[in-house]
Motif scaffolding. Structure first.
Motif, PDB file in Angstrom:
ATOM      1  N   VAL A   3       0.768  -1.150   0.106  1.00  0.00           N
ATOM      2  CA  VAL A   3      -0.121  -0.071   0.047  1.00  0.00           C
ATOM      3  C   VAL A   3       0.740   1.053   0.154  1.00  0.00           C
ATOM      4  N   PRO A   4       1.870   1.349   0.695  1.00  0.00           N
ATOM      5  CA  PRO A   4       2.685   2.480   0.887  1.00  0.00           C
ATOM      6  C   PRO A   4       3.424   2.543  -0.628  1.00  0.00           C
ATOM      7  N   THR A   5       3.671   1.379  -1.140  1.00  0.00           N
ATOM      8  CA  THR A   5       4.445   1.663  -2.354  1.00  0.00           C
ATOM      9  C   THR A   5       3.569   2.201  -3.463  1.00  0.00           C
ATOM     10  N   LEU A   6       2.265   1.795  -3.667  1.00  0.00           N
ATOM     11  CA  LEU A   6       1.435   2.226  -4.394  1.00  0.00           C
ATOM     12  C   LEU A   6       1.447   3.804  -4.027  1.00  0.00           C
ATOM     13  N   TYR A   7       1.130   4.458  -3.100  1.00  0.00           N
ATOM     14  CA  TYR A   7       1.127   5.712  -2.795  1.00  0.00           C
ATOM     15  C   TYR A   7       2.475   6.566  -3.230  1.00  0.00           C
ATOM     16  N   MET A   8       3.648   5.567  -3.207  1.00  0.00           N
ATOM     17  CA  MET A   8       4.795   6.300  -3.553  1.00  0.00           C
ATOM     18  C   MET A   8       4.762   6.689  -5.013  1.00  0.00           C
ATOM     19  N   PHE A   9       4.287   5.928  -5.911  1.00  0.00           N
ATOM     20  CA  PHE A   9       4.156   6.099  -7.302  1.00  0.00           C
ATOM     21  C   PHE A   9       3.360   7.522  -7.550  1.00  0.00           C
ATOM     22  N   PHE A  10       2.342   8.193  -6.527  1.00  0.00           N
ATOM     23  CA  PHE A  10       1.779   9.351  -6.752  1.00  0.00           C
ATOM     24  C   PHE A  10       2.711  10.214  -6.265  1.00  0.00           C
ATOM     25  N   PHE A  11       3.386  10.049  -5.058  1.00  0.00           N
ATOM     26  CA  PHE A  11       4.384  10.906  -4.429  1.00  0.00           C
ATOM     27  C   PHE A  11       5.480  11.228  -5.550  1.00  0.00           C
ATOM     28  N   ILE A  12       5.922  10.355  -6.242  1.00  0.00           N
ATOM     29  CA  ILE A  12       7.038  10.501  -7.156  1.00  0.00           C
ATOM     30  C   ILE A  12       6.227  11.350  -8.462  1.00  0.00           C
ATOM     31  N   SER A  13       5.187  11.102  -8.829  1.00  0.00           N
ATOM     32  CA  SER A  13       4.534  11.714  -9.940  1.00  0.00           C
ATOM     33  C   SER A  13       4.448  13.254  -9.524  1.00  0.00           C
ATOM     34  N   GLY A  14       3.889  13.420  -8.404  1.00  0.00           N
ATOM     35  CA  GLY A  14       3.925  14.909  -7.697  1.00  0.00           C
ATOM     36  C   GLY A  14       5.111  15.788  -8.032  1.00  0.00           C
ATOM     37  N   PHE A  15       6.155  14.997  -7.329  1.00  0.00           N
ATOM     38  CA  PHE A  15       7.676  15.408  -7.258  1.00  0.00           C
ATOM     39  C   PHE A  15       7.955  15.920  -8.562  1.00  0.00           C
ATOM     40  N   LEU A  16       7.918  14.919  -9.534  1.00  0.00           N
ATOM     41  CA  LEU A  16       8.471  15.335 -10.801  1.00  0.00           C
ATOM     42  C   LEU A  16       7.596  16.290 -11.742  1.00  0.00           C
ATOM     43  N   PHE A  17       6.301  16.766 -11.130  1.00  0.00           N
ATOM     44  CA  PHE A  17       5.357  17.496 -12.203  1.00  0.00           C
ATOM     45  C   PHE A  17       5.726  18.747 -11.919  1.00  0.00           C
ATOM     46  N   PHE A  18       6.213  19.226 -10.572  1.00  0.00           N
ATOM     47  CA  PHE A  18       6.599  20.542 -10.393  1.00  0.00           C
ATOM     48  C   PHE A  18       8.070  20.925 -10.071  1.00  0.00           C
ATOM     49  N   HIS A  19       8.801  19.837 -10.677  1.00  0.00           N
ATOM     50  CA  HIS A  19      10.435  20.184 -10.226  1.00  0.00           C
ATOM     51  C   HIS A  19      11.064  21.372 -10.987  1.00  0.00           C
ATOM     52  N   GLU A  20      10.212  21.990 -12.011  1.00  0.00           N
ATOM     53  CA  GLU A  20      10.633  23.300 -12.624  1.00  0.00           C
ATOM     54  C   GLU A  20      10.739  24.690 -11.440  1.00  0.00           C
ATOM     55  N   HIS A  21       9.884  24.418 -10.402  1.00  0.00           N
ATOM     56  CA  HIS A  21       9.698  25.505  -9.400  1.00  0.00           C
ATOM     57  C   HIS A  21       9.142  26.589 -10.099  1.00  0.00           C
ATOM     58  N   HIS A  22       8.403  26.495 -11.103  1.00  0.00           N
ATOM     59  CA  HIS A  22       7.547  27.687 -11.669  1.00  0.00           C
ATOM     60  C   HIS A  22       6.686  26.985 -12.331  1.00  0.00           C
ATOM     61  N   PHE A  23       5.328  27.705 -12.626  1.00  0.00           N
ATOM     62  CA  PHE A  23       4.237  27.413 -13.260  1.00  0.00           C
ATOM     63  C   PHE A  23       3.376  28.337 -14.067  1.00  0.00           C
ATOM     64  N   GLY A  24       3.165  28.044 -15.108  1.00  0.00           N
ATOM     65  CA  GLY A  24       2.454  29.120 -15.763  1.00  0.00           C
ATOM     66  C   GLY A  24       1.673  28.594 -16.954  1.00  0.00           C
ATOM     67  N   LYS A  25       0.758  29.301 -17.733  1.00  0.00           N
ATOM     68  CA  LYS A  25       0.240  28.685 -18.842  1.00  0.00           C
ATOM     69  C   LYS A  25       0.732  27.849 -20.020  1.00  0.00           C
ATOM     70  N   SER A  26       2.084  28.482 -20.155  1.00  0.00           N
ATOM     71  CA  SER A  26       2.803  27.700 -21.395  1.00  0.00           C
ATOM     72  C   SER A  26       3.297  26.410 -20.860  1.00  0.00           C
ATOM     73  N   LEU A  27       3.535  26.368 -19.596  1.00  0.00           N
ATOM     74  CA  LEU A  27       4.335  25.151 -19.017  1.00  0.00           C
ATOM     75  C   LEU A  27       3.174  24.108 -18.706  1.00  0.00           C
ATOM     76  N   TYR A  28       1.979  24.551 -18.307  1.00  0.00           N
ATOM     77  CA  TYR A  28       0.868  23.636 -18.108  1.00  0.00           C
ATOM     78  C   TYR A  28       0.448  23.138 -19.274  1.00  0.00           C
ATOM     79  N   LEU A  29       0.443  23.759 -20.426  1.00  0.00           N
ATOM     80  CA  LEU A  29      -0.046  23.037 -21.891  1.00  0.00           C
ATOM     81  C   LEU A  29       1.035  22.185 -22.219  1.00  0.00           C
ATOM     82  N   THR A  30       2.408  22.644 -22.014  1.00  0.00           N
ATOM     83  CA  THR A  30       3.303  21.697 -22.436  1.00  0.00           C
ATOM     84  C   THR A  30       3.217  20.521 -21.700  1.00  0.00           C
ATOM     85  N   LYS A  31       2.992  20.485 -20.224  1.00  0.00           N
ATOM     86  CA  LYS A  31       2.949  19.148 -19.457  1.00  0.00           C
ATOM     87  C   LYS A  31       1.476  18.419 -19.813  1.00  0.00           C
ATOM     88  N   LEU A  32       0.510  19.164 -19.991  1.00  0.00           N
ATOM     89  CA  LEU A  32      -0.668  18.302 -20.691  1.00  0.00           C
ATOM     90  C   LEU A  32      -0.467  17.456 -21.941  1.00  0.00           C
TER      91      LEU A  32
END
Length: 354
Positions: free
Chosen positions: A55-84
């Motif tokens: 169970v913690p292992t499953l949660y770790m997948f979400f943790f890593i996904s969130g960690f990587l999603f915002f690793h640029e330390h900034h967030f705007g429309k252009s970056l949002y569309l790129t990530k999508l």
């Protein structure tokens, strides 16, 4: 500050052990035979293994996904569309491809053997027009059965389903962290604690909480050197694990410290030693394919165990379980290698370009 090269190597190493826990969780042979379920040692140990490791292992997948999603330390429309755009290729395309293949396989089996109900307890011939769409979103709305959760046709893809939804609403998470800081994470944690089960596909509270927790540590890297120390986390994990046996809410604290411990220990080791050279590192490219295929193989294996007529003992149950997991992994890797070689375009779609 986080070394991106070390971070990449850490995640690559963790991918296979994490997916192995997925396979173990879905190879629960206790559901195949009442005698196995009543074995005291196997039943207890396996239950704790599922609860306190898988169970913690499953949660770790979400943790890593969130960690990587915002690793640029900034967030705007252009970056949002790129990530999508990137998530469309890495998440949405394989999500649709795997579920479509599963539906075609079920339709073929029902055509050749009417009454076939593995994975879907409703005949395709009885489908309403919108059931064909619900295959990709909520199986419960197709069958109406309590035993069918609010997940897509392939059960394990609820994880990808949630990540797709989270990617779409990611600006809300970014704003929440920026405006409320750690309080936003706490609020989602409370939401998860009081509402652990969701009746809405794609809106699992644990997914939002652990993704946001990973995002928080990614955007607040001042916490990195303070908190992510393996020795401190090991102590926190041991304490929270002990207390969680008696006080249920501490299980969430255990999961958090366990996730941070595995993440930090791997990162620190690679940071000091350069890299981890193990056989499993070479299997990292197969992990998503294993994720997509393993539940189908596990279902067949459990169905086969139901038909085994032997005297079930503790060693026999353990041996069958281990054999099932090993066989599952081997068949998935074999299928991955063959698909990549024979059907390269299909492989790209199923593997999300990985």
């Amino acid at each position: 500050m986080i070394n991106k090269s070390v971070l990449s190597k850490s995640i690559s190493f963790l991918r296979f052990p994490l997916i192995l826990c997925f396979v173990c969780a879905h190879s629960d042979i206790r559901v195949a035979n009442e005698t196995i379920a009543q074995l005291p040692i196997f039943g207890y140990v396996f239950g704790k293994f599922i609860g306190y490791v898988c169970v913690p292992t499953l949660y770790m997948f979400f943790f890593i996904s969130g960690f990587l999603f915002f690793h640029e330390h900034h967030f705007g429309k252009s970056l949002y569309l790129t990530k999508l755009k990137k998530r469309t290729r890495s998440l949405l395309v394989p999500y649709l491809s795997w579920n479509a293949l599963a539906f075609l396989a079920i339709w073929l089996c029902q055509t050749l053997s009417p009454g076939f109900s593995m994975m879907l307890k409703k005949q395709v011939a009885d489908f309403r027009w919108f059931d064909y769409l619900l295959v990709f979103w909520d199986k419960h709305l197709i069958t109406g059965l309590a035993e069918d959760w609010h997940v897509p046709l392939l059960l394990q893809f609820w994880f990808i389903q949630c990540l797709i939804v989270i990617a779409i609403v990611s600006p809300v998470i970014w704003i929440g962290i920026k405006k409320l800081d750690w309080l936003f994470v706490v609020l989602l944690g409370l939401l998860f604690y009081f509402f652990p089960v969701s009746d809405y596909a794609g809106l699992r509270t644990e997914a939002f909480f652990y993704f946001t927790l990973g995002a928080y540590f990614s955007t607040k890297q001042s916490w990195w050197d303070i908190l992510l120390k393996p020795v401190h986390l090991l102590a926190a994990t041991a304490v929270s694990l002990t207390i969680s046996f008696f006080v249920a809410p501490f299980f969430i604290a255990f999961c958090i410290s366990f996730i941070l411990l595995m993440f930090a220990a791997t990162y620190r080791y690679i940071e000091r030693n350069g890299r981890l050279v193990t056989p499993i590192c070479g299997l990292a490219d197969a992990t998503f394919f294993i994720f997509g295929l393993h539940a189908f193989i596990a279902g067949i294996f459990i169905h086969a165990v139901e038909r085994i007529s032997i005297t079930w003992t503790e060693p026999a149950a353990l041996a069958v379980f281990v054999a099932g997991v090993v066989l599952n992994i081997c068949l998935c890797i074999l299928a991955q290698r063959m698909t990549r070689r024979i059907f390269p375009h299909l492989y790209i779609a199923l593997n999300g370009g990985r």
